[in-house]
Design an enzyme around this catalytic site. Structure first.
Site, PDB file in Angstrom:
ATOM      1  N   ASP A  49       0.669  -1.330  -0.453  1.00 19.40           N
ATOM      2  CA  ASP A  49      -0.030  -0.103   0.104  1.00 19.40           C
ATOM      3  C   ASP A  49       1.038   1.211  -0.432  1.00 19.40           C
ATOM      4  O   ASP A  49       0.706   1.896  -0.489  1.00 19.40           O
ATOM      5  CB  ASP A  49      -1.158   0.375   0.938  1.00 19.40           C
ATOM      6  CG  ASP A  49      -2.165  -0.998   0.835  1.00 19.40           C
ATOM      7  OD1 ASP A  49      -2.320  -1.781   0.196  1.00 19.40           O
ATOM      8  OD2 ASP A  49      -3.094  -0.672   1.727  1.00 19.40           O
ATOM      9  N   ASN A  93      -4.353  -2.144  -4.976  1.00 15.35           N
ATOM     10  CA  ASN A  93      -6.180  -1.898  -3.814  1.00 15.35           C
ATOM     11  C   ASN A  93      -5.915  -1.555  -2.829  1.00 15.35           C
ATOM     12  O   ASN A  93      -6.345  -1.493  -1.364  1.00 15.35           O
ATOM     13  CB  ASN A  93      -6.082  -3.369  -3.354  1.00 15.35           C
ATOM     14  CG  ASN A  93      -8.090  -3.721  -3.499  1.00 15.35           C
ATOM     15  OD1 ASN A  93      -8.044  -2.210  -3.585  1.00 15.35           O
ATOM     16  ND2 ASN A  93      -8.366  -4.979  -3.042  1.00 15.35           N
ATOM     17  N   ASP A 313     -11.262  -2.910  11.010  1.00 10.00           N
ATOM     18  CA  ASP A 313     -10.215  -4.205  10.679  1.00 10.00           C
ATOM     19  C   ASP A 313      -9.830  -4.498  11.547  1.00 10.00           C
ATOM     20  O   ASP A 313      -9.669  -5.959  11.354  1.00 10.00           O
ATOM     21  CB  ASP A 313      -8.838  -2.507  10.097  1.00 10.00           C
ATOM     22  CG  ASP A 313      -9.183  -1.963   9.150  1.00 10.00           C
ATOM     23  OD1 ASP A 313     -10.624  -2.294   8.475  1.00 10.00           O
ATOM     24  OD2 ASP A 313      -7.726  -1.448   8.402  1.00 10.00           O
ATOM     25  N   GLU A 341     -11.259  -4.813   0.562  1.00 12.16           N
ATOM     26  CA  GLU A 341     -10.500  -5.652   0.279  1.00 12.16           C
ATOM     27  C   GLU A 341     -11.407  -7.206  -1.118  1.00 12.16           C
ATOM     28  O   GLU A 341     -10.309  -7.822  -1.709  1.00 12.16           O
ATOM     29  CB  GLU A 341      -8.882  -6.676   0.974  1.00 12.16           C
ATOM     30  CG  GLU A 341      -8.335  -5.723   1.002  1.00 12.16           C
ATOM     31  CD  GLU A 341      -8.444  -4.557   2.021  1.00 12.16           C
ATOM     32  OE1 GLU A 341     -10.055  -4.343   2.476  1.00 12.16           O
ATOM     33  OE2 GLU A 341      -7.864  -4.371   2.809  1.00 12.16           O
ATOM     34  N   HIS A 385      -5.030  -9.724   3.063  1.00  9.73           N
ATOM     35  CA  HIS A 385      -4.371  -9.651   3.744  1.00  9.73           C
ATOM     36  C   HIS A 385      -4.780 -10.080   5.503  1.00  9.73           C
ATOM     37  O   HIS A 385      -4.142 -11.062   6.533  1.00  9.73           O
ATOM     38  CB  HIS A 385      -3.798  -8.238   4.176  1.00  9.73           C
ATOM     39  CG  HIS A 385      -4.015  -7.051   4.202  1.00  9.73           C
ATOM     40  ND1 HIS A 385      -4.153  -5.983   5.415  1.00  9.73           N
ATOM     41  CD2 HIS A 385      -5.584  -7.348   4.331  1.00  9.73           C
ATOM     42  CE1 HIS A 385      -5.172  -4.959   5.221  1.00  9.73           C
ATOM     43  NE2 HIS A 385      -5.315  -5.247   4.562  1.00  9.73           N
ATOM     44  N   ARG A 386      -5.787  -9.067   5.953  1.00 11.33           N
ATOM     45  CA  ARG A 386      -6.405  -9.211   6.853  1.00 11.33           C
ATOM     46  C   ARG A 386      -6.859 -10.318   7.389  1.00 11.33           C
ATOM     47  O   ARG A 386      -7.348 -11.631   8.540  1.00 11.33           O
ATOM     48  CB  ARG A 386      -7.246  -7.983   7.408  1.00 11.33           C
ATOM     49  CG  ARG A 386      -6.598  -6.942   7.526  1.00 11.33           C
ATOM     50  CD  ARG A 386      -7.883  -5.860   8.161  1.00 11.33           C
ATOM     51  NE  ARG A 386      -6.947  -4.607   7.844  1.00 11.33           N
ATOM     52  CZ  ARG A 386      -5.840  -4.272   8.307  1.00 11.33           C
ATOM     53  NH1 ARG A 386      -4.782  -5.117   9.477  1.00 11.33           N
ATOM     54  NH2 ARG A 386      -5.056  -2.779   7.707  1.00 11.33           N
ATOM     55  N   LYS A 411       0.435  -6.445   1.314  1.00 11.44           N
ATOM     56  CA  LYS A 411      -0.764  -5.247   1.316  1.00 11.44           C
ATOM     57  C   LYS A 411      -0.224  -3.994   2.721  1.00 11.44           C
ATOM     58  O   LYS A 411      -0.671  -3.246   2.200  1.00 11.44           O
ATOM     59  CB  LYS A 411      -2.046  -5.076   1.119  1.00 11.44           C
ATOM     60  CG  LYS A 411      -2.952  -4.121   1.413  1.00 11.44           C
ATOM     61  CD  LYS A 411      -4.396  -4.344   0.654  1.00 11.44           C
ATOM     62  CE  LYS A 411      -5.097  -3.638   0.761  1.00 11.44           C
ATOM     63  NZ  LYS A 411      -5.250  -1.909   1.634  1.00 11.44           N
TER      64      LYS A 411
END
Ligand SMILES: O=C(O)C1=C[C@@H](OP(=O)(O)O)[C@@H](O)[C@H](O)C1
Ligand SMILES: C=C(OP(=O)(O)O)C(=O)O
Length: 426
Positions: A49, A93, A313, A341, A385-386, A411
């Site tokens: 990012d 993204n 998040d 995402e 990613h999360r 990311k």
């Protein structure tokens, strides 16, 4: 497809230095660009990012040099709008690059195209575009209305009064706020309806203040920004650790036997996601704070039923922590998980169900009821990613867990699995 299998693990123990905050890294890079003077940014996050922001700045003619493996950036501020005549910017993204750059590029005179990965072209940006149009900007959708790619013919930003919707993403308001001091006239920004992810606005206002600009905040319903200001470089600025990234380690300690102390976030932090630790505390974990650290220790965990709109998040980490708590956990008011995402409400429900958990996916909530024995599953990560990071916690059950495409953590946290292995034991 590339995958890794973790666990079963029994212990999480140790100390960890968490990498820099994504939200602060990209805000500070943009503000340092607009500011007068050279800024030395330390503890910058080195991840996809941030790379998208840096590569865009290069294309736009901004001079900077990276040191310390990409974690220090010395950037020569422009003392005003970006001067480039042209730019075709690929933002991956990265919402924190796409949205603020869209507004900032309007301040100059050039012609710009902003685009990204296929998922970026499915993430709405119409509320920001509408506000920019109302401020006199010539901005067009290249394809579907409301979504990138965008084309901008920049000619400065008018002031006056503008309304912006706050119910999909706070990043639209953040974008207008950061550009407003360079507008032609004073600007009053009115938030139309609910404002989601409010603590991210505090991060924005804090970062702007570090660069010498104060905003009048009328209870998050209206913001008044004086025009024709110049951001001033603070000289040197350190990015605090990423509070969302910290959540996985705090949860690991809360679930497994042992203690983890995370350095880089604490009571001094400006990020709303430090409040994740309060949720863990409500679930029963023992949490201790210092100004720049948080420590978590295991106790018996119980389910919670909470509005987590303020920590969208880190709330994903609660969804997998819930697998280790007694009773049901309900995470409420998280509709905008659907425009991140991936559609995170749907994806989290699908993957949690693969493990055997009882899951209810509502329009804007998810509830998770654990089962005694989880099933082994290969978790699909949807280039999110999360999802990869929060499902690593399943390794603390009696069953291993397979994570597909673990590289998607690049990311925001390319070294995640390395650090996770350092503080966990079987
Ligand atoms: O401003 C920011 O730095 C962010 C705001 C939040 O997005 P929304 O405002 O879209 O919820 C958050 O999910 C994102 O990871 C980072
Ligand atoms: C929603 C996220 O990212 P973005 O900044 O792209 O919105 C995230 O990091 O969880």
């Amino acid at each position: 497809m590339n995958s890794i299998t973790l666990g079963p693990l029994s212990k999480a123990d140790g100390e960890i230095q968490i990498p820099g905050s994504k939200s602060l890294s990209n805000r500070i890079l943009l503000l340092a660009t607009l500011a007068k003077g050279t800024t030395k940014i330390t503890n910058l996050l080195d991840s996809d990012d941030i790379r998208h922001m840096l590569e865009s700045l290069t294309q736009l003619g901004v001079n900077y040099r990276l040191e310390d493996k990409g974690t220090t950036c010395v950037l020569e501020g422009l003392g005003g709008p970006i001067q480039a005549d042209f730019g075709d910017l690929f933002l991956g993204n990265a919402g924190t690059a796409m949205r603020p750059l869209t507004a900032a590029l309007c301040l100059g005179q050039g012609e710009f195209r902003l685009h990204g990965e296929p998922r970026m072209h499915e993430r709405p940006i119409g509320d920001l575009v509408d506000a920019l149009k109302a401020l006199g900007v010539d901005i067009q959708y290249e394809g579907e209305v409301n979504y990138p790619p965008l084309r901008i013919k920049a000619n400065g930003l008018n002031g006056g009064e503008v309304s912006i919707k706050g119910n999909i993403s706070s990043q639209f308001l953040t974008a207008i706020l950061m550009s407003a001091p360079l507008a032609r006239q004073d600007l009053t920004i009115k938030v139309d309806g609910e404002l989601v992810s409010k603590p991210y606005i505090d991060i924005t206002l804090h970062a702007m203040k570090q660069f010498g600009v104060e905003v009048e905040n009328q209870n998050y319903q209206a913001f008044i920004v004086k025009a024709q200001q110049t951001y001033q470089s603070p000289g040197e600025i350190m990015v605090e650790g990423d509070a969302s990234s910290a959540s996985y380690f705090l949860a690991a300690a809360a679930i497994a036997g042992g203690k983890i102390k995370v350095h880089g976030v604490g009571t001094d932090s400006v990020q709303g996601d430090v409040k994740f630790a309060e949720v863990l505390e409500k679930m029963g974990a023992k949490i201790t704070y210092g100004p720049t650290w948080i420590e978590a220790e295991r106790q018996t965990l119980k389910g919670v039923d909470l509005d987590m709109n303020h920590i969208p998040d880190a709330a994903m980490t609660i969804a997998t922590t819930a697998l280790f708590a007694e009773g049901t956990t309900r995470i409420r008011n998280i509709y905008n998980w659907r425009v991140k995402e991936t559609d995170r409400l749907s994806a989290m429900a699908t993957e949690l169900k693969k493990l055997g958990a009882e899951v209810i996916e509502g329009e804007d909530f998810i509830s998770v009821t654990p089962v005694k024995t989880l099933q082994h599953a290969a978790i699909d990560t949807y280039n999110d990613h999360r999802i990869a990071m929060c499902f690593s916690l399943v390794a603390f059950s009696d069953t291993p867990v397979t994570i597909n495409d673990p590289g998607c953590t690049s990311k925001t946290f390319p070294t995640y699995f390395e650090l996770f292995n350092q503080v966990t034991q079987s």
